[in-house]
Scaffold this motif. Structure first.
Motif, PDB file in Angstrom:
ATOM      1  N   TYR A  73       0.845  -1.187   0.000  1.00  0.00           N
ATOM      2  CA  TYR A  73       0.000   0.000   0.000  1.00  0.00           C
ATOM      3  C   TYR A  73       0.879   1.235   0.000  1.00  0.00           C
ATOM      4  N   GLU A  74       0.762   2.049  -1.030  1.00  0.00           N
ATOM      5  CA  GLU A  74       1.570   3.248  -1.166  1.00  0.00           C
ATOM      6  C   GLU A  74       0.822   4.426  -0.543  1.00  0.00           C
ATOM      7  N   ARG A  75       1.079   4.667   0.734  1.00  0.00           N
ATOM      8  CA  ARG A  75       0.343   5.690   1.481  1.00  0.00           C
ATOM      9  C   ARG A  75       0.558   7.094   0.916  1.00  0.00           C
ATOM     10  N   ILE A  76       1.746   7.359   0.434  1.00  0.00           N
ATOM     11  CA  ILE A  76       2.023   8.688  -0.116  1.00  0.00           C
ATOM     12  C   ILE A  76       1.129   8.955  -1.321  1.00  0.00           C
ATOM     13  N   LEU A  77       0.956   7.952  -2.179  1.00  0.00           N
ATOM     14  CA  LEU A  77       0.110   8.119  -3.358  1.00  0.00           C
ATOM     15  C   LEU A  77      -1.359   8.247  -2.960  1.00  0.00           C
ATOM     16  N   ALA A  78      -1.794   7.466  -1.977  1.00  0.00           N
ATOM     17  CA  ALA A  78      -3.175   7.558  -1.506  1.00  0.00           C
ATOM     18  C   ALA A  78      -3.441   8.937  -0.909  1.00  0.00           C
ATOM     19  N   VAL A  95      -4.776  -6.990  -0.429  1.00  0.00           N
ATOM     20  CA  VAL A  95      -4.822  -6.049   0.687  1.00  0.00           C
ATOM     21  C   VAL A  95      -5.052  -6.817   1.980  1.00  0.00           C
ATOM     22  N   ARG A  96      -4.398  -6.379   3.045  1.00  0.00           N
ATOM     23  CA  ARG A  96      -4.612  -6.941   4.382  1.00  0.00           C
ATOM     24  C   ARG A  96      -4.973  -5.795   5.315  1.00  0.00           C
ATOM     25  N   VAL A  97      -6.046  -5.965   6.050  1.00  0.00           N
ATOM     26  CA  VAL A  97      -6.571  -4.911   6.912  1.00  0.00           C
ATOM     27  C   VAL A  97      -6.705  -5.435   8.340  1.00  0.00           C
ATOM     28  N   HIS A  98      -6.320  -4.593   9.307  1.00  0.00           N
ATOM     29  CA  HIS A  98      -6.467  -4.934  10.714  1.00  0.00           C
ATOM     30  C   HIS A  98      -7.354  -3.894  11.383  1.00  0.00           C
ATOM     31  N   VAL A  99      -8.291  -4.357  12.186  1.00  0.00           N
ATOM     32  CA  VAL A  99      -9.106  -3.451  12.982  1.00  0.00           C
ATOM     33  C   VAL A  99      -8.324  -3.075  14.231  1.00  0.00           C
ATOM     34  N   VAL A 100      -8.206  -1.777  14.504  1.00  0.00           N
ATOM     35  CA  VAL A 100      -7.518  -1.318  15.713  1.00  0.00           C
ATOM     36  C   VAL A 100      -8.539  -0.671  16.644  1.00  0.00           C
ATOM     37  N   ASP A 101      -8.212  -0.652  17.935  1.00  0.00           N
ATOM     38  CA  ASP A 101      -9.178  -0.187  18.932  1.00  0.00           C
ATOM     39  C   ASP A 101      -9.044   1.281  19.299  1.00  0.00           C
ATOM     40  N   ASP A 117      -5.021   5.265   6.178  1.00  0.00           N
ATOM     41  CA  ASP A 117      -5.971   4.316   6.749  1.00  0.00           C
ATOM     42  C   ASP A 117      -7.385   4.881   6.639  1.00  0.00           C
ATOM     43  N   VAL A 118      -8.378   4.015   6.840  1.00  0.00           N
ATOM     44  CA  VAL A 118      -9.764   4.441   6.634  1.00  0.00           C
ATOM     45  C   VAL A 118     -10.607   4.169   7.875  1.00  0.00           C
ATOM     46  N   ILE A 119     -11.707   4.910   7.983  1.00  0.00           N
ATOM     47  CA  ILE A 119     -12.626   4.802   9.115  1.00  0.00           C
ATOM     48  C   ILE A 119     -14.031   4.599   8.581  1.00  0.00           C
ATOM     49  N   GLY A 120     -14.761   3.644   9.189  1.00  0.00           N
ATOM     50  CA  GLY A 120     -16.158   3.414   8.863  1.00  0.00           C
ATOM     51  C   GLY A 120     -17.055   3.965   9.948  1.00  0.00           C
ATOM     52  N   ILE A 144      -4.489  -0.421   7.234  1.00  0.00           N
ATOM     53  CA  ILE A 144      -4.115  -1.189   6.053  1.00  0.00           C
ATOM     54  C   ILE A 144      -2.641  -1.562   6.151  1.00  0.00           C
ATOM     55  N   ALA A 145      -2.358  -2.850   6.164  1.00  0.00           N
ATOM     56  CA  ALA A 145      -0.990  -3.306   6.278  1.00  0.00           C
ATOM     57  C   ALA A 145      -0.235  -2.996   5.000  1.00  0.00           C
ATOM     58  N   ASN A 146       0.999  -2.554   5.148  1.00  0.00           N
ATOM     59  CA  ASN A 146       1.812  -2.228   3.966  1.00  0.00           C
ATOM     60  C   ASN A 146       2.323  -3.506   3.321  1.00  0.00           C
TER      61      ASN A 146
END
Length: 314
Positions: free
Chosen positions: A154-159, A237-243, A252-255, A312-314
């Motif tokens: 995941y290229e965070r700079i581009l996102a 893509v691999r995503v982890h839910v954090v608390d 990263d994204v928020i729902g 989002i895991a890099n």
């Protein structure tokens, strides 16, 4: 009379711009149908008090368009309001931006211009045809046909660059919706090199096609479906839910589940952090930049609102 309508609308926004600082909101709103705007201004005041933030200056730019007359005495005016809030937090100047669409109905009588009604775009509860309304699996398990590429980093700079470039407008290469939050987040993630997952079914994968005709999966444009895709995805893509929102990174994204029902209705992307370490986000629908992640100043927010913090895991 055209000049009088333009003058009256600009005067309304000039007073609104002043009231963001002076906090005397009710003097602006003396007609029916505009309670959402009052609620949002009051909620923003409460959120700022909670954050320890103090408004310093508000800058507003307004673009106007007169629509056709409703009848001989009433005319609609459509306005796009671009706001920049400058505020102080922990001794540091911060800023936030929003673009809000408004529709005014003015009554013209004996050379007098009177506001009859006003409405503006707010964060809606998002829905889509043929999708269940409550939480649960919107994306069935099954064979995903192929991914766009093998890129998984995941290229965070581009996102982040994309989220900053397109936060206040629609990219013409993609579809645009009245409830555009998830479409925007999908574009941000794809700009960050998360590969598309193509299928022949709108209810699976995560994809967008511009040709031979423009079409897309539900997960591309509907918040709950995209969240389900991200949490289930085993490729690309691999995503982890954090608390804790402070554990999120830029990109990263928020729902947001406004009602506490288990269905997510809105999404944002983290683009910065304030002096308290809280995420600031960009989003569409009400186009927003550097907005506090909590959205407690949104008319859609309720005490039942639940958040899902997705790293989002890099």
């Amino acid at each position: 009379m055209r000049s009088e309508l333009i003058r009256a609308t600009k005067d309304w926004f000039a007073r609104r711009n002043k009231m963001w600082i002076e906090r005397d909101y009710e003097t602006l709103y003396t007609t029916g149908g505009i309670q959402p705007a009052v609620v949002e201004m009051n909620r923003r005041d409460q959120l700022f008090a909670k954050r320890g933030a103090v408004d310093k200056k508000t800058i507003t730019d307004v673009q106007l368009k007169l629509s056709s007359a409703l009848d001989p005495t009433q005319t609609q005016v459509v306005a796009r309001e671009s706001i920049r809030f400058i505020y102080e937090l922990c001794g540091r100047l911060e800023h936030e931006q929003r673009v809000i669409d408004h529709v005014f109905t003015w009554q013209v009588d004996d050379a007098q211009v009177k506001l009859v009604s006003h409405r503006h775009r707010n964060e809606q509860v998002q829905s889509a045809p043929n999708m269940q309304d409550e939480g649960g699996d919107l994306l069935p398990d099954g064979d995903w046909i192929r991914t766009e590429s093998a890129i998984t980093r995941y290229e965070r700079i581009l996102a982040h660059r994309y989220a900053e470039l397109w936060w206040d407008r629609a990219n013409p290469e993609y579809p645009s919706f009245a409830e555009d939050c998830t479409n925007f987040i999908s574009q941000v993630l794809h700009a960050g090199r998360i590969p598309l997952v193509f299928t022949d079914n709108r209810e699976s994968g995560w994809w967008f096609r511009a040709a031979p005709k423009m079409e897309w999966s539900y997960s591309w444009s509907v918040a709950h479906a995209l969240i389900q895709f991200l949490r289930k995805a085993s490729v690309g893509v691999r995503v982890h839910v954090v608390d804790d929102p402070k554990k999120l990174h830029i990109g990263d994204v928020i729902g947001y589940d406004w009602t506490g029902s288990g269905t997510y209705h809105h999404m944002t992307v983290v683009t910065n952090f304030d002096a308290n370490g809280d995420p600031l986000v960009n989003a569409h629908t009400v186009n927003s930049r550097m907005r506090h992640y909590s959205y407690e100043d949104s008319y859609a927010w309720t005490e039942h609102t639940r958040y899902l913090f997705l790293h989002i895991a890099n």
